[in-house]
Design an enzyme around this catalytic site. Structure first.
Site, PDB file in Angstrom:
ATOM      1  N   ASP A 116       0.837  -1.198   0.000  1.00 16.15           N
ATOM      2  CA  ASP A 116       0.000   0.000   0.000  1.00 16.15           C
ATOM      3  C   ASP A 116       0.873   1.250   0.000  1.00 16.15           C
ATOM      4  O   ASP A 116       1.372   1.676   1.032  1.00 16.15           O
ATOM      5  CB  ASP A 116      -0.931  -0.001   1.219  1.00 16.15           C
ATOM      6  N   LYS A 172       1.483   8.006   0.223  1.00 15.87           N
ATOM      7  CA  LYS A 172       1.911   8.089   1.624  1.00 15.87           C
ATOM      8  C   LYS A 172       3.311   8.708   1.693  1.00 15.87           C
ATOM      9  O   LYS A 172       4.100   8.552   0.759  1.00 15.87           O
ATOM     10  CB  LYS A 172       1.991   6.673   2.225  1.00 15.87           C
ATOM     11  N   ASP A 182       0.119  -4.936   4.558  1.00 15.18           N
ATOM     12  CA  ASP A 182      -1.276  -4.570   4.328  1.00 15.18           C
ATOM     13  C   ASP A 182      -2.096  -5.738   3.749  1.00 15.18           C
ATOM     14  O   ASP A 182      -3.277  -5.579   3.452  1.00 15.18           O
ATOM     15  CB  ASP A 182      -1.337  -3.344   3.407  1.00 15.18           C
ATOM     16  N   ARG A 192     -11.135  -0.459   2.009  1.00 16.89           N
ATOM     17  CA  ARG A 192     -12.596  -0.528   2.007  1.00 16.89           C
ATOM     18  C   ARG A 192     -13.138  -0.699   0.598  1.00 16.89           C
ATOM     19  O   ARG A 192     -14.195  -1.304   0.402  1.00 16.89           O
ATOM     20  CB  ARG A 192     -13.162   0.717   2.698  1.00 16.89           C
TER      21      ARG A 192
HETATM   22  N1  BES Z   1      -3.312   0.244   5.095  1.00 16.07           N
HETATM   23  C1  BES Z   1      -3.693   1.520   5.584  1.00 16.07           C
HETATM   24  C2  BES Z   1      -3.954   1.512   7.088  1.00 16.07           C
HETATM   25  C3  BES Z   1      -2.756   1.290   7.963  1.00 16.07           C
HETATM   26  C4  BES Z   1      -2.013   2.364   8.396  1.00 16.07           C
HETATM   27  C5  BES Z   1      -2.416   0.028   8.357  1.00 16.07           C
HETATM   28  C6  BES Z   1      -0.914   2.162   9.218  1.00 16.07           C
HETATM   29  C7  BES Z   1      -1.337  -0.162   9.180  1.00 16.07           C
HETATM   30  C8  BES Z   1      -0.592   0.898   9.612  1.00 16.07           C
HETATM   31  C9  BES Z   1      -4.968   1.983   4.890  1.00 16.07           C
HETATM   32  O1  BES Z   1      -5.100   1.585   3.581  1.00 16.07           O
HETATM   33  C10 BES Z   1      -4.916   3.458   4.908  1.00 16.07           C
HETATM   34  O2  BES Z   1      -4.074   4.019   4.273  1.00 16.07           O
HETATM   35  N2  BES Z   1      -5.829   4.065   5.654  1.00 16.07           N
HETATM   36  C11 BES Z   1      -5.882   5.471   5.774  1.00 16.07           C
HETATM   37  C12 BES Z   1      -7.336   5.877   5.704  1.00 16.07           C
HETATM   38  C13 BES Z   1      -7.554   7.338   5.481  1.00 16.07           C
HETATM   39  C14 BES Z   1      -7.056   7.741   4.112  1.00 16.07           C
HETATM   40  C15 BES Z   1      -9.029   7.616   5.640  1.00 16.07           C
HETATM   41  C16 BES Z   1      -5.251   5.873   7.097  1.00 16.07           C
HETATM   42  O3  BES Z   1      -5.402   5.157   8.086  1.00 16.07           O
HETATM   43  O4  BES Z   1      -4.584   6.910   7.128  1.00 16.07           O
HETATM   44 ZN    ZN Z   2      -4.190  -0.158   3.080  1.00 16.24          ZN
HETATM   45 MN    MN Z   3      -4.120   2.874   2.245  1.00 12.12          MN
END
Ligand code: BES
Ligand code: ZN
Ligand code: MN
Length: 493
Positions: free
Chosen positions: A268, A275, A286, A349
């Site tokens: 991811d 990111k 992920d 999601r």
């Molecule tokens: N895979 C990430 C969530 C995550 C973050 C898992 C850190 C493990 C450690 C997910 O896909 C993600 O990026 N979520 C975002 C959601 C936001 C954009 C609403 C997040 O948590 O920042």
């Molecule tokens: Zn993710």
């Molecule tokens: Mn993500």
């Protein structure tokens, strides 16, 4: 798929601590040093007593006292803490016994459980923790630690459970532990190796190895036919092809039909909503939800549990690229719902939506999804607890109980219906992010939109699926969190 260690045979025997072993572990409840030494031969007990008196050993969980008894033999007193009867104390004890054994290069280890061995749960917990704590991911190290040599674990107790009960409990441990380790391997494997195709190949291999486990793999054509719109949208930025995995096992006399859904983003990056570098460092994990689903269905099949399980695993990378989905794009799902993608980093999601809708159509008794869905759950609960949310309190309660029993604890967060407004889009039915508050709840509310008339629980495992430091039962990296919890849940149906 090579197991990460040689096989270790586990035996349970009635008796005291005199048995031949390179390392003898004596668990000591806090404040009870003297009774713990009662069963030990006198030549050994005397120096141990002196050392205990001199060393401020009080049986606290962190207290360890190692006594070298001549030759290769060593005795380790290990504190059990104040609540020695709860599973966690025994789990920690088993894990620390393994660490000490590895440190010493012991081949034969004995753990003196005393009267506690009467409880099959204690026997199984100690053995399981001992085995799990031996995990290493060292296939990329040119110098491996060769001191890991444990060949035999002898659990000593008086009284001991009926042979058949003990054998069944230890056989379950023996079956489940390699699945946990395989999940750890899948998570720890770098993302350029553990691609969607790799995950599919590993699942297919399990399908060939385990009777009753069927594995079906869908490629892009089939995804288009089934209209897996979210998975195809996320996969657009990647040169690696996505895969959709379907695993199935129907046990004889199945008491329930359960669907497991697991997020498998094999890397991811965030996509175009990229990111920062630091946040990407561990994003190979992920796919932990998907790996856990593969492990849990495989374990259920190998244990021949009386349950019917179907696993749904959408697998893809989330990368930016010339054909990547863009913020503002709209996805039209098979169930008619449309989603405005405002942030391509909320991709989990999007792919889970397809899988949940598909699982709902099969009308199972329950759907459980596992996903490293939000950073917010790590902020709220840290690295040891997963968040659980759902539309059915009975299902959530059963998972809370299974998690506690397995030493994989969950904490419930509310599915606040009022927050649903946060997901409103001006141009589509939904948008894929909220305003920033309650990120874990918002993620779950989004998923709920794709669950149709079925009991459902969502486990956000972003915290415990991967540890950034060594834990008692797992070194830094993938933990395999969820496999043991799900096996417990199945056993309780
Ligand atoms: N895979 C990430 C969530 C995550 C973050 C898992 C850190 C493990 C450690 C997910 O896909 C993600 O990026 N979520 C975002 C959601 C936001 C954009 C609403 C997040 O948590 O920042
Ligand atoms: Zn993710
Ligand atoms: Mn993500």
């Amino acid at each position: 798929m090579a197991a990460p260690q040689g096989p270790i045979t586990v035996h349970l025997r009635r008796g005291a601590a005199s048995a031949a072993a390179d390392l003898l572990v004596l668990p000591v409840p806090e404040g009870q040093q003297t009774p713990a030494l009662a069963g030990i031969d006198r030549g050994l007990a005397r120096p141990l007593r002196q050392r205990v008196a001199a060393a401020d050993f009080r049986g606290r969980t962190e207290d360890v006292l190692v006594h070298h008894a001549g030759g290769t033999r060593a005795v380790a007193l290990m504190g059990l803490g104040r609540h020695p009867t709860d599973g966690d104390g025994w789990r920690r004890l088993g894990a620390r016994a393994r660490r000490e054994a590895d440190r010493q290069g012991a081949r034969r280890v004995a753990i003196h459980l005393g009267a506690a061995a009467a409880d099959t749960a204690v026997v199984a917990t100690v053995a399981e923790a001992f085995l799990l704590a031996g995990y290493r991911f060292d296939r990329y190290k040119s110098e491996r630690n060769e001191r890991r040599r444990v060949e035999r674990l002898l659990l000593l107790g008086d009284p001991v459970p009926a042979a058949a009960a003990a054998r069944a409990a230890l056989a379950t441990v023996d079956t489940v532990v390699p699945h946990v380790m395989r999940v750890r391997d899948l998570v720890n494997e770098p993302a350029s190796v553990a691609t969607p195709r790799y995950l599919a190949a590993q699942a297919e291999e399990l399908g060939r190895a385990i009777p009753g486990l069927d594995v079906e793999v869908w490629g892009v054509k089939r995804m288009q036919r089934e209209n897996l719109a979210g998975l195809l949208a996320v996969a657009r930025g990647s040169r690696e092809e996505p895969r959709f995995l379907k695993l199935h096992y129907a046990g004889a006399g199945a008491r329930a039909r359960v669907a497991l859904v697991g997020k498998a983003i094999t890397f991811d990056s965030g996509g175009l909503s990229l990111k920062p570098a630091k946040a990407m460092e561990t994003m190979k994990y992920d796919m932990a939800g998907g790996a856990t689903v593969i492990g849990a269905v495989a374990a259920a099949a190998q244990l021949a549990l009386p349950v019917e399980v179907t696993g749904y695993v959408p697998a893809t990378e989330n990368l930016p690229g010339g054909s990547a989905q863009k913020p503002g794009d709209v996805i039209r799902y098979a169930n008619g719902k449309t989603v405005e993608v405002l942030n391509t980093d909320a991709e989990g999601r999007l792919v889970l939506a397809d899988a949940l809708a598909l699982a709902s159509r099969a009308r199972p008794d329950a759907i459980i999804d596992l996903a490293t869905l939000t950073g917010a759950v790590r902020v709220a609960l840290g690295g040891l607890y997963a968040g659980v949310l759902g539309n059915d309190q009975g299902l959530v309660d059963a998972l809370l109980v299974a998690g506690r029993a397995a030493g994989e604890p969950l904490w419930q967060l509310p599915l606040v219906a009022e927050y649903r407004d946060d997901l409103k889009s001006p141009i589509a039915d939904l948008r894929n992010v909220g305003g920033g508050d309650a990120g874990t709840i918002i993620g779950a509310l989004f998923l709920a939109e794709f669950v149709d008339g079925v009991r459902w629980a969502h486990l956000d495992i972003a915290g415990p699926a991967f540890s950034d430091r060594d834990l008692a039962h797992a070194p830094r990296g993938g933990t395999g969190f969820g496999v043991r919890l799900l096996v417990r849940y199945f056993q309780g149906l």
